[in-house]
Design a protein around this motif. Structure first.
Motif, mmCIF file in Angstrom:
data_model
loop_
_atom_site.group_PDB
_atom_site.id
_atom_site.type_symbol
_atom_site.label_atom_id
_atom_site.label_comp_id
_atom_site.label_asym_id
_atom_site.label_seq_id
_atom_site.Cartn_x
_atom_site.Cartn_y
_atom_site.Cartn_z
ATOM 1 N N ALA A 190 0.831 -1.206 0.000
ATOM 2 C CA ALA A 190 0.000 0.000 0.000
ATOM 3 C C ALA A 190 0.865 1.254 0.000
ATOM 4 O O ALA A 190 0.551 2.235 -0.701
ATOM 5 C CB ALA A 190 -0.916 -0.004 1.225
ATOM 6 N N LEU A 191 1.969 1.246 0.741
ATOM 7 C CA LEU A 191 2.855 2.414 0.751
ATOM 8 C C LEU A 191 3.568 2.583 -0.580
ATOM 9 O O LEU A 191 3.776 3.712 -1.045
ATOM 10 C CB LEU A 191 3.876 2.275 1.883
ATOM 11 N N ARG A 192 3.957 1.471 -1.211
ATOM 12 C CA ARG A 192 4.624 1.560 -2.512
ATOM 13 C C ARG A 192 3.687 2.083 -3.599
ATOM 14 O O ARG A 192 4.147 2.623 -4.612
ATOM 15 C CB ARG A 192 5.177 0.196 -2.913
ATOM 16 N N SER A 193 2.380 1.902 -3.404
ATOM 17 C CA SER A 193 1.426 2.369 -4.419
ATOM 18 C C SER A 193 1.201 3.876 -4.388
ATOM 19 O O SER A 193 0.600 4.425 -5.313
ATOM 20 C CB SER A 193 0.082 1.654 -4.227
ATOM 21 N N VAL A 194 1.679 4.551 -3.332
ATOM 22 C CA VAL A 194 1.532 6.008 -3.263
ATOM 23 C C VAL A 194 2.482 6.637 -4.283
ATOM 24 O O VAL A 194 3.686 6.336 -4.288
ATOM 25 C CB VAL A 194 1.856 6.519 -1.843
ATOM 26 N N PRO A 195 2.009 7.502 -5.169
ATOM 27 C CA PRO A 195 2.885 8.088 -6.204
ATOM 28 C C PRO A 195 4.057 8.845 -5.594
ATOM 29 O O PRO A 195 3.938 9.482 -4.544
ATOM 30 C CB PRO A 195 1.939 9.040 -6.961
ATOM 31 N N ARG A 196 5.185 8.778 -6.261
ATOM 32 C CA ARG A 196 6.400 9.415 -5.758
ATOM 33 C C ARG A 196 6.262 10.938 -5.719
ATOM 34 O O ARG A 196 6.829 11.604 -4.840
ATOM 35 C CB ARG A 196 7.590 9.014 -6.635
ATOM 36 N N TYR A 197 5.493 11.494 -6.645
ATOM 37 C CA TYR A 197 5.399 12.960 -6.682
ATOM 38 C C TYR A 197 4.651 13.510 -5.470
ATOM 39 O O TYR A 197 4.764 14.707 -5.176
ATOM 40 C CB TYR A 197 4.756 13.439 -7.981
ATOM 41 N N TYR A 198 3.883 12.683 -4.744
ATOM 42 C CA TYR A 198 3.293 13.125 -3.481
ATOM 43 C C TYR A 198 4.404 13.502 -2.500
ATOM 44 O O TYR A 198 4.347 14.555 -1.842
ATOM 45 C CB TYR A 198 2.432 12.021 -2.879
ATOM 46 N N ARG A 199 5.391 12.620 -2.411
ATOM 47 C CA ARG A 199 6.501 12.863 -1.487
ATOM 48 C C ARG A 199 7.322 14.059 -1.944
ATOM 49 O O ARG A 199 7.717 14.913 -1.130
ATOM 50 C CB ARG A 199 7.381 11.616 -1.402
ATOM 51 N N GLU A 200 7.608 14.124 -3.240
ATOM 52 C CA GLU A 200 8.425 15.214 -3.758
ATOM 53 C C GLU A 200 7.732 16.568 -3.561
ATOM 54 O O GLU A 200 8.392 17.558 -3.207
ATOM 55 C CB GLU A 200 8.716 14.974 -5.240
ATOM 56 N N ALA A 201 6.418 16.613 -3.767
ATOM 57 C CA ALA A 201 5.686 17.868 -3.575
ATOM 58 C C ALA A 201 5.697 18.292 -2.113
ATOM 59 O O ALA A 201 5.867 19.477 -1.792
ATOM 60 C CB ALA A 201 4.251 17.717 -4.070
ATOM 61 N N SER A 202 5.553 17.336 -1.207
ATOM 62 C CA SER A 202 5.565 17.665 0.218
ATOM 63 C C SER A 202 6.932 18.171 0.651
ATOM 64 O O SER A 202 7.033 19.168 1.380
ATOM 65 C CB SER A 202 5.176 16.425 1.032
ATOM 66 N N LEU A 203 7.996 17.499 0.212
ATOM 67 C CA LEU A 203 9.345 17.942 0.566
ATOM 68 C C LEU A 203 9.667 19.294 -0.062
ATOM 69 O O LEU A 203 10.358 20.136 0.544
ATOM 70 C CB LEU A 203 10.366 16.889 0.123
ATOM 71 N N ALA A 204 9.164 19.535 -1.250
ATOM 72 C CA ALA A 204 9.408 20.823 -1.909
ATOM 73 C C ALA A 204 8.740 21.978 -1.180
ATOM 74 O O ALA A 204 9.226 23.123 -1.226
ATOM 75 C CB ALA A 204 8.929 20.776 -3.361
ATOM 76 N N GLY A 206 8.647 22.239 1.961
ATOM 77 C CA GLY A 206 9.359 22.470 3.215
ATOM 78 C C GLY A 206 9.056 21.485 4.320
ATOM 79 O O GLY A 206 9.541 21.660 5.442
ATOM 80 N N ALA A 207 8.264 20.452 4.060
ATOM 81 C CA ALA A 207 7.952 19.454 5.089
ATOM 82 C C ALA A 207 9.157 18.553 5.327
ATOM 83 O O ALA A 207 9.942 18.282 4.413
ATOM 84 C CB ALA A 207 6.744 18.622 4.672
ATOM 85 N N THR A 208 9.298 18.093 6.548
ATOM 86 C CA THR A 208 10.361 17.142 6.864
ATOM 87 C C THR A 208 9.962 15.759 6.371
ATOM 88 O O THR A 208 8.822 15.529 5.941
ATOM 89 C CB THR A 208 10.614 17.107 8.371
ATOM 90 N N GLN A 209 10.905 14.826 6.471
ATOM 91 C CA GLN A 209 10.611 13.466 6.024
ATOM 92 C C GLN A 209 9.509 12.846 6.870
ATOM 93 O O GLN A 209 8.609 12.186 6.342
ATOM 94 C CB GLN A 209 11.870 12.603 6.079
ATOM 95 N N TRP A 210 9.559 13.038 8.191
ATOM 96 C CA TRP A 210 8.533 12.468 9.054
ATOM 97 C C TRP A 210 7.177 13.116 8.796
ATOM 98 O O TRP A 210 6.149 12.444 8.791
ATOM 99 C CB TRP A 210 8.934 12.622 10.503
ATOM 100 N N GLN A 211 7.149 14.435 8.597
ATOM 101 C CA GLN A 211 5.885 15.100 8.282
ATOM 102 C C GLN A 211 5.316 14.584 6.965
ATOM 103 O O GLN A 211 4.103 14.407 6.830
ATOM 104 C CB GLN A 211 6.099 16.611 8.215
ATOM 105 N N THR A 212 6.180 14.329 6.001
ATOM 106 C CA THR A 212 5.724 13.780 4.723
ATOM 107 C C THR A 212 5.136 12.388 4.913
ATOM 108 O O THR A 212 4.081 12.064 4.348
ATOM 109 C CB THR A 212 6.890 13.724 3.729
ATOM 110 N N ILE A 213 5.823 11.566 5.716
ATOM 111 C CA ILE A 213 5.314 10.211 5.964
ATOM 112 C C ILE A 213 3.979 10.260 6.687
ATOM 113 O O ILE A 213 3.017 9.568 6.314
ATOM 114 C CB ILE A 213 6.347 9.398 6.777
#
Length: 313
Positions: A190-204, A206-213
């Motif tokens: 289920a976690l692998r099915s989340v699109p990568r650009y969700y993470r990239e947009a969150s990090l862009a 200013g969110a931290t890695q934990w906030q993104t997760i």
């Protein structure tokens, strides 16, 4: 000289003739459709057979359905003061739900945490170490889990919490280990099915890695995570041998977690071979099997509803 040019009729016959690829496609459809019919027929036959046997308790032996579902005494060979057979299944139903819910509550945080570590925190090293371990746990037979529970969990429970060691708590500990790899594997998917650009947009942003997760990945994967938990509960609800070895097999209403108890599956496995086909004792066990089958169908329905909700969002 003889004319070798193909006539119009010959060309028409060649055009109408099926090619080899078309014939293979027809055979493929026939085989696929036959397999589909066979699967549906097997499922319908199983449901019909269990249902016909299970309702015999109420149609042939005239046991009241409400008394069967709410009664606390299980002794089909004995009648109470009113002349009614003691076939109350409430204690086994409660025992099944208790160990299912408790094992799922304990396994879910561990499974999701392991999946997050494997996919988000350390995808290379985590997957290399934890993936083989998870696959190994899935392949261990249930009787081995039962022997380990009988040798380790039951004495530990007896020494720490008192009692005989057999009960809901021991069954929960064994089922927790058994369903953990199933929930972990499905949570990782289920976690692998989340699109990568969700993470990239969150990090862009200013969110931290934990906030993104926490805020993005886990929320986007919620339908898949819920499906994993329900699948784990379905396996826990239907587990028989390992639970039978550590729960005590006492068809009594449990008042504490260390009291000996019984589940639908443990009563079925211990009693179905010791009854005569067509007797009240045998019909009552088939009624327990019908309840177990209906609950399995309910779990599958919940999984489908969760999946449909996830697709809509």
């Amino acid at each position: 000289m003889k004319n070798t040019q193909p006539t119009t009729a010959d060309l028409e016959r060649q055009l109408k003739r099926r090619s080899k690829a078309a014939k293979l496609e027809v055979w493929g459809r026939v085989v696929s459709f036959s397999a589909l019919i066979l699967i549906v027929a097997v499922v319908v036959a199983i449901i019909g057979f269990v249902a016909s046997k299970g309702i015999a308790t109420f149609t042939t032996n005239h046991v009241n359905l409400w008394d069967f579902l709410t009664g606390k005494d299980w002794n089909p060979g004995i009648k109470d003061a009113h002349g009614k057979p003691e076939v109350g299944a409430l204690s086994m139903i409660v025992g099944s739900f208790l160990i299912t819910i408790l094992s799922a509550l304990i396994a879910t945080p561990f499974a999701i945490g392991t999946a997050v570590f494997m996919n988000e925190i350390s995808p290379n090293r985590g997957a290399k170490i934890l993936q083989p371990v998870t696959e190994l746990l899935v392949g261990i037979p249930s009787v081995v889990y039962g022997f380990i529970g009988l040798s380790v969990v039951v004495p530990f429970t007896r020494n720490v919490f008192g009692g005989s060691g057999f009960g809901i708590l021991s069954g929960t500990c064994v089922l927790f280990v058994m369903i953990l790899p199933t929930v972990t594997s499905m949570s990782a998917d289920a976690l692998r099915s989340v699109p990568r650009y969700y993470r990239e947009a969150s990090l862009a942003l200013g969110a931290t890695q934990w906030q993104t997760i926490w805020k993005v990945v886990l929320r986007a994967a919620t339908p898949g995570l819920m499906t994993a938990v329900v699948f784990g509960m379905a396996r826990a609800f239907g587990e028989a041998l390992a639970v039978q070895m550590v729960i005590g097999n006492a068809a009594l209403m449990p008042h504490t977690l260390v009291d000996p108890a019984a589940t639908l599956t443990s009563v079925l496995t211990t009693g179905i071979g010791n009854t005569v086909m067509g007797s009240l004792q045998n019909n009552a066990l088939w009624s327990l099997a019908l309840v177990l089958l209906l609950m399995s169908l309910v779990f599958n329905l919940i999984v489908r509803l969760i999946g449909r909700k996830g697709r809509l969002h």
